[in-house]
Write an enzyme that holds these catalytic residues in place. Structure first.
Site, PDB file in Angstrom:
ATOM      1  N   GLY A  20       0.822  -1.214   0.000  1.00  0.00           N
ATOM      2  CA  GLY A  20       0.000   0.000   0.000  1.00  0.00           C
ATOM      3  C   GLY A  20       0.850   1.256   0.000  1.00  0.00           C
ATOM      4  O   GLY A  20       0.478   2.268   0.583  1.00  0.00           O
ATOM      5  N   GLY A  26       1.023   4.436   3.558  1.00  0.00           N
ATOM      6  CA  GLY A  26       2.196   3.806   2.952  1.00  0.00           C
ATOM      7  C   GLY A  26       3.227   4.823   2.476  1.00  0.00           C
ATOM      8  O   GLY A  26       4.433   4.632   2.642  1.00  0.00           O
ATOM      9  N   LEU A 114      -2.068  -2.607   9.921  1.00  0.00           N
ATOM     10  CA  LEU A 114      -2.719  -1.330  10.253  1.00  0.00           C
ATOM     11  C   LEU A 114      -4.221  -1.478  10.338  1.00  0.00           C
ATOM     12  O   LEU A 114      -4.849  -1.909   9.374  1.00  0.00           O
ATOM     13  CB  LEU A 114      -2.422  -0.320   9.142  1.00  0.00           C
ATOM     14  CG  LEU A 114      -1.299   0.682   9.328  1.00  0.00           C
ATOM     15  CD1 LEU A 114      -1.653   1.700  10.379  1.00  0.00           C
ATOM     16  CD2 LEU A 114      -0.018  -0.014   9.709  1.00  0.00           C
ATOM     17  N   GLY A 115      -4.783  -1.102  11.465  1.00  0.00           N
ATOM     18  CA  GLY A 115      -6.240  -1.109  11.628  1.00  0.00           C
ATOM     19  C   GLY A 115      -6.750   0.314  11.739  1.00  0.00           C
ATOM     20  O   GLY A 115      -6.244   1.216  11.054  1.00  0.00           O
ATOM     21  N   SER A 116      -7.732   0.518  12.615  1.00  0.00           N
ATOM     22  CA  SER A 116      -8.352   1.839  12.739  1.00  0.00           C
ATOM     23  C   SER A 116      -9.149   1.885  14.045  1.00  0.00           C
ATOM     24  O   SER A 116      -9.650   0.855  14.512  1.00  0.00           O
ATOM     25  CB  SER A 116      -9.295   2.050  11.556  1.00  0.00           C
ATOM     26  OG  SER A 116     -10.300   2.966  11.888  1.00  0.00           O
ATOM     27  N   SER A 117      -9.305   3.098  14.585  1.00  0.00           N
ATOM     28  CA  SER A 117     -10.037   3.215  15.857  1.00  0.00           C
ATOM     29  C   SER A 117     -11.520   2.873  15.704  1.00  0.00           C
ATOM     30  O   SER A 117     -12.220   2.747  16.707  1.00  0.00           O
ATOM     31  CB  SER A 117      -9.879   4.621  16.431  1.00  0.00           C
ATOM     32  OG  SER A 117     -10.371   5.571  15.512  1.00  0.00           O
ATOM     33  N   CYS A 118     -11.996   2.708  14.459  1.00  0.00           N
ATOM     34  CA  CYS A 118     -13.413   2.346  14.301  1.00  0.00           C
ATOM     35  C   CYS A 118     -13.675   0.881  14.641  1.00  0.00           C
ATOM     36  O   CYS A 118     -14.818   0.430  14.607  1.00  0.00           O
ATOM     37  CB  CYS A 118     -13.936   2.708  12.921  1.00  0.00           C
ATOM     38  SG  CYS A 118     -13.231   1.739  11.620  1.00  0.00           S
ATOM     39  N   TYR A 145     -16.038  -1.977   7.342  1.00  0.00           N
ATOM     40  CA  TYR A 145     -14.600  -1.690   7.467  1.00  0.00           C
ATOM     41  C   TYR A 145     -14.088  -2.172   8.828  1.00  0.00           C
ATOM     42  O   TYR A 145     -13.037  -2.807   8.927  1.00  0.00           O
ATOM     43  CB  TYR A 145     -14.401  -0.187   7.311  1.00  0.00           C
ATOM     44  CG  TYR A 145     -12.972   0.275   7.320  1.00  0.00           C
ATOM     45  CD1 TYR A 145     -12.135   0.022   6.245  1.00  0.00           C
ATOM     46  CD2 TYR A 145     -12.460   0.996   8.396  1.00  0.00           C
ATOM     47  CE1 TYR A 145     -10.819   0.475   6.241  1.00  0.00           C
ATOM     48  CE2 TYR A 145     -11.153   1.443   8.407  1.00  0.00           C
ATOM     49  CZ  TYR A 145     -10.334   1.180   7.327  1.00  0.00           C
ATOM     50  OH  TYR A 145      -9.031   1.627   7.327  1.00  0.00           O
ATOM     51  N   LYS A 149     -11.228  -4.984   9.739  1.00  0.00           N
ATOM     52  CA  LYS A 149     -10.031  -4.631  10.520  1.00  0.00           C
ATOM     53  C   LYS A 149      -9.926  -5.476  11.795  1.00  0.00           C
ATOM     54  O   LYS A 149      -8.829  -5.847  12.223  1.00  0.00           O
ATOM     55  CB  LYS A 149     -10.039  -3.137  10.851  1.00  0.00           C
ATOM     56  CG  LYS A 149      -9.815  -2.254   9.625  1.00  0.00           C
ATOM     57  CD  LYS A 149      -8.426  -2.482   9.056  1.00  0.00           C
ATOM     58  CE  LYS A 149      -8.142  -1.689   7.808  1.00  0.00           C
ATOM     59  NZ  LYS A 149      -6.828  -1.991   7.244  1.00  0.00           N
ATOM     60  N   LEU A 175      -6.765   9.763  10.450  1.00  0.00           N
ATOM     61  CA  LEU A 175      -5.479  10.240   9.921  1.00  0.00           C
ATOM     62  C   LEU A 175      -5.683  11.335   8.883  1.00  0.00           C
ATOM     63  O   LEU A 175      -6.718  11.387   8.216  1.00  0.00           O
ATOM     64  CB  LEU A 175      -4.751   9.066   9.269  1.00  0.00           C
ATOM     65  CG  LEU A 175      -4.531   7.857  10.175  1.00  0.00           C
ATOM     66  CD1 LEU A 175      -4.052   6.661   9.362  1.00  0.00           C
ATOM     67  CD2 LEU A 175      -3.522   8.200  11.268  1.00  0.00           C
ATOM     68  N   HIS A 188     -12.246  11.564   3.542  1.00  0.00           N
ATOM     69  CA  HIS A 188     -12.447  11.817   4.969  1.00  0.00           C
ATOM     70  C   HIS A 188     -12.689  13.309   5.189  1.00  0.00           C
ATOM     71  O   HIS A 188     -12.495  14.126   4.294  1.00  0.00           O
ATOM     72  CB  HIS A 188     -11.228  11.337   5.766  1.00  0.00           C
ATOM     73  CG  HIS A 188     -11.127   9.855   5.852  1.00  0.00           C
ATOM     74  ND1 HIS A 188     -10.239   9.127   5.107  1.00  0.00           N
ATOM     75  CD2 HIS A 188     -11.830   8.953   6.579  1.00  0.00           C
ATOM     76  CE1 HIS A 188     -10.394   7.843   5.380  1.00  0.00           C
ATOM     77  NE2 HIS A 188     -11.350   7.708   6.269  1.00  0.00           N
ATOM     78  N   LYS A 196     -13.561  21.885  -0.182  1.00  0.00           N
ATOM     79  CA  LYS A 196     -14.771  22.711  -0.248  1.00  0.00           C
ATOM     80  C   LYS A 196     -14.468  24.158   0.166  1.00  0.00           C
ATOM     81  O   LYS A 196     -14.953  25.105  -0.461  1.00  0.00           O
ATOM     82  CB  LYS A 196     -15.873  22.106   0.631  1.00  0.00           C
ATOM     83  CG  LYS A 196     -16.434  20.797   0.059  1.00  0.00           C
ATOM     84  CD  LYS A 196     -17.756  20.423   0.699  1.00  0.00           C
ATOM     85  CE  LYS A 196     -17.621  19.375   1.755  1.00  0.00           C
ATOM     86  NZ  LYS A 196     -18.883  18.948   2.372  1.00  0.00           N
TER      87      LYS A 196
HETATM   88  O1  GFB Z   1     -13.790  11.564   8.297  1.00  0.00           O
HETATM   89  P1  GFB Z   1     -15.139  10.981   8.252  1.00  0.00           P
HETATM   90  O2  GFB Z   1     -15.735  10.760   6.905  1.00  0.00           O
HETATM   91  O3  GFB Z   1     -15.155   9.605   8.981  1.00  0.00           O
HETATM   92  O4  GFB Z   1     -16.163  11.961   9.030  1.00  0.00           O
HETATM   93  P2  GFB Z   1     -15.532   8.963  10.408  1.00  0.00           P
HETATM   94  C1  GFB Z   1     -15.952  12.466  10.308  1.00  0.00           C
HETATM   95  C2  GFB Z   1     -17.064  13.394  10.708  1.00  0.00           C
HETATM   96  O5  GFB Z   1     -17.006  14.592   9.924  1.00  0.00           O
HETATM   97  C3  GFB Z   1     -18.508  12.871  10.565  1.00  0.00           C
HETATM   98  C4  GFB Z   1     -18.279  14.947   9.445  1.00  0.00           C
HETATM   99  O6  GFB Z   1     -19.262  13.280  11.670  1.00  0.00           O
HETATM  100  C5  GFB Z   1     -18.989  13.581   9.298  1.00  0.00           C
HETATM  101  O7  GFB Z   1     -20.398  13.772   9.266  1.00  0.00           O
HETATM  102  N1  GFB Z   1     -18.158  15.734   8.211  1.00  0.00           N
HETATM  103  C6  GFB Z   1     -18.503  17.030   8.052  1.00  0.00           C
HETATM  104  C7  GFB Z   1     -17.683  15.301   7.020  1.00  0.00           C
HETATM  105  N2  GFB Z   1     -18.312  17.438   6.803  1.00  0.00           N
HETATM  106  C8  GFB Z   1     -17.790  16.388   6.122  1.00  0.00           C
HETATM  107  C9  GFB Z   1     -17.361  16.200   4.769  1.00  0.00           C
HETATM  108  O8  GFB Z   1     -17.435  17.087   3.924  1.00  0.00           O
HETATM  109  N3  GFB Z   1     -16.857  14.965   4.458  1.00  0.00           N
HETATM  110  C10 GFB Z   1     -16.768  13.954   5.371  1.00  0.00           C
HETATM  111  N4  GFB Z   1     -16.255  12.775   4.992  1.00  0.00           N
HETATM  112  N5  GFB Z   1     -17.193  14.090   6.650  1.00  0.00           N
HETATM  113  C11 GFB Z   1     -14.258   7.035   9.393  1.00  0.00           C
HETATM  114  C12 GFB Z   1     -14.593   5.745   8.731  1.00  0.00           C
HETATM  115  O9  GFB Z   1     -15.334   7.448  10.075  1.00  0.00           O
HETATM  116  O10 GFB Z   1     -13.210   6.885  10.327  1.00  0.00           O
HETATM  117  C13 GFB Z   1     -13.373   5.183   8.143  1.00  0.00           C
HETATM  118  O11 GFB Z   1     -15.616   5.956   7.812  1.00  0.00           O
HETATM  119  C14 GFB Z   1     -12.205   5.153   9.108  1.00  0.00           C
HETATM  120  O12 GFB Z   1     -13.648   3.916   7.711  1.00  0.00           O
HETATM  121  C15 GFB Z   1     -12.020   6.468   9.828  1.00  0.00           C
HETATM  122  O13 GFB Z   1     -12.411   4.150  10.035  1.00  0.00           O
HETATM  123  C16 GFB Z   1     -11.007   6.400  10.937  1.00  0.00           C
HETATM  124  O14 GFB Z   1     -14.586   9.409  11.472  1.00  0.00           O
HETATM  125  O15 GFB Z   1     -16.956   9.147  10.760  1.00  0.00           O
END
Ligand code: GFB
Length: 317
Positions: A20, A26, A114-118, A145, A149, A175, A188, A196
């Site tokens: 990766g 990676g 590598l895992g994740s806090s989820c 996911y 993990k 991350l 993320h 945006k």
């Molecule tokens: O980073 P994120 O997509 O992942 O979203 P998670 C974190 C928070 O940000 C959520 C908010 O509460 C989203 O609703 N948020 C606000 C947004 N605006 C935005 C935006 O424009 N884009 C995104 N993406 N979020 C992830 C897992 O969960 O955590 C992964 O989906 C991974 O698999 C990672 O495990 C560590 O923190 O919710």
């Protein structure tokens, strides 16, 4: 502490495969390892699909690395996770199964997964200690996911128990950093809001659309801090339990959005879109074990965001 090495594991003159290497994690590991006296081997996706069991085994038999860092995964933000659960479950399970099994067969000296806090239950007690694993139901938006993990970290434990393999696993918090996927829909939260806000600034928009209520809290770890922690773990840890990696600090999504607007220089108003999911209310990990092993994070969120935005301007926008 169980697994703490008295004599550090030697990385000098070893051959390390970063599975990766093109990803966020990676790429940072490759940069960090360039400071160690080891040889890095990599292979691109168009030459080897890591979901191909026979191909993975052949590649490992040919290269015979002594260390494997398993950072290959299908990743994405909350919407990618909740709309593609089959891919997140299948791709991640099969990649880790192929690599971990073949690593045992070619007798690698050490593997880091590598895992994740989820992986932790949605309502786990905060900050989450490693023992919170499998004590309750998972957050639905990233259940696939998380299950993949959890299977990966359990596979490392099982190969250690049954075959004595030195396979360890790390569970980092959210991350971000240079090399991230700057996709406003599937990425993320940090790269998505950065894109945006940047577009908003260029087009003089008056509003920034922030998903969810803005109240969830997240712990954000800068990618180069993560890479440093992983090398530290490789050298100083050989135990059964997975190890959390975080900063110890959490921010609400609203606070994060404000910081991103500051870094980018976007002056519009934040608008919260509650038709989009919030996900877990909190995901703060307890870092005591990593601290006991002698590692703490260094980069503040403000500093990390500034570096990430600079990288975005220089490389993506
Ligand atoms: O980073 P994120 O997509 O992942 O979203 P998670 C974190 C928070 O940000 C959520 C908010 O509460 C989203 O609703 N948020 C606000 C947004 N605006 C935005 C935006 O424009 N884009 C995104 N993406 N979020 C992830 C897992 O969960 O955590 C992964 O989906 C991974 O698999 C990672 O495990 C560590 O923190 O919710």
């Amino acid at each position: 502490m169980e697994g703490k090495l008295e004599t550090p594991f030697q990385m000098e003159n070893t051959k390390v495969w970063i599975a990766g290497h093109r990803g966020l994690v990676g790429g940072a590991i490759a940069k960090r390892l360039s400071r160690e006296n080891c040889t890095i081997v990599t292979i691109d996706r168009d030459e080897l699909d890591l979901r191909d069991q026979v191909g993975v085994k052949k590649w490992l038999e040919k290269e015979k690395p002594s260390i494997i860092i398993l950072a290959a995964a299908k990743v994405g933000g909350i919407v990618a996770n909740s709309t593609q659960p089959a891919d997140f479950l299948y791709d991640n399970l099969v990649i880790e199964t192929n690599i971990i099994k073949a690593a045992h067969e070619i007798e690698v000296k050490k593997l880091l997964f590598l895992g994740s806090s989820c992986i932790y239950p949605r309502d786990a007690k905060q900050p989450m200690v490693e023992e919170e694993l499998l004590t309750g139901p998972l957050e639905k938006t990233n259940e696939s996911y998380a299950i993949a993990k959890i299977a990966g970290l359990k596979m490392c434990e099982a190969f250690r128990t049954q075959y004595g393999c030195d396979f360890i696993s790390a569970q980092p918090t959210n991350l971000y950093g240079e090399g991230d996927k700057f996709d406003p829909e599937m990425g993320h939260v940090i790269p998505a809001l950065m894109v945006k806000a940047h577009k908003g600034k260029l087009n003089n928009y008056s509003k920034l659309n922030v998903w969810g209520s803005g109240t969830p809290k997240r712990e954000f770890l800068y990618i180069h801090d993560l890479a440093d922690a992983l090398v530290h773990l490789l050298k100083n840890y050989s135990g059964k339990s997975h190890i959390n990696i975080g900063t110890g600090e959490e921010f609400s999504i609203k606070q994060l959005a404000e910081k991103i607007c500051d870094v980018v220089g976007f002056q519009g108003e934040l608008v919260f879109d509650t038709t989009k999911p919030d996900g877990s209310p909190r995901k703060l990990v307890n870092n005591s074990r990593l601290a006991e092993l002698g590692w703490n994070s260094k980069t503040s969120l403000d500093e990390g965001l500034a570096k990430t935005y600079k990288w975005y301007l220089d490389n993506v926008s």
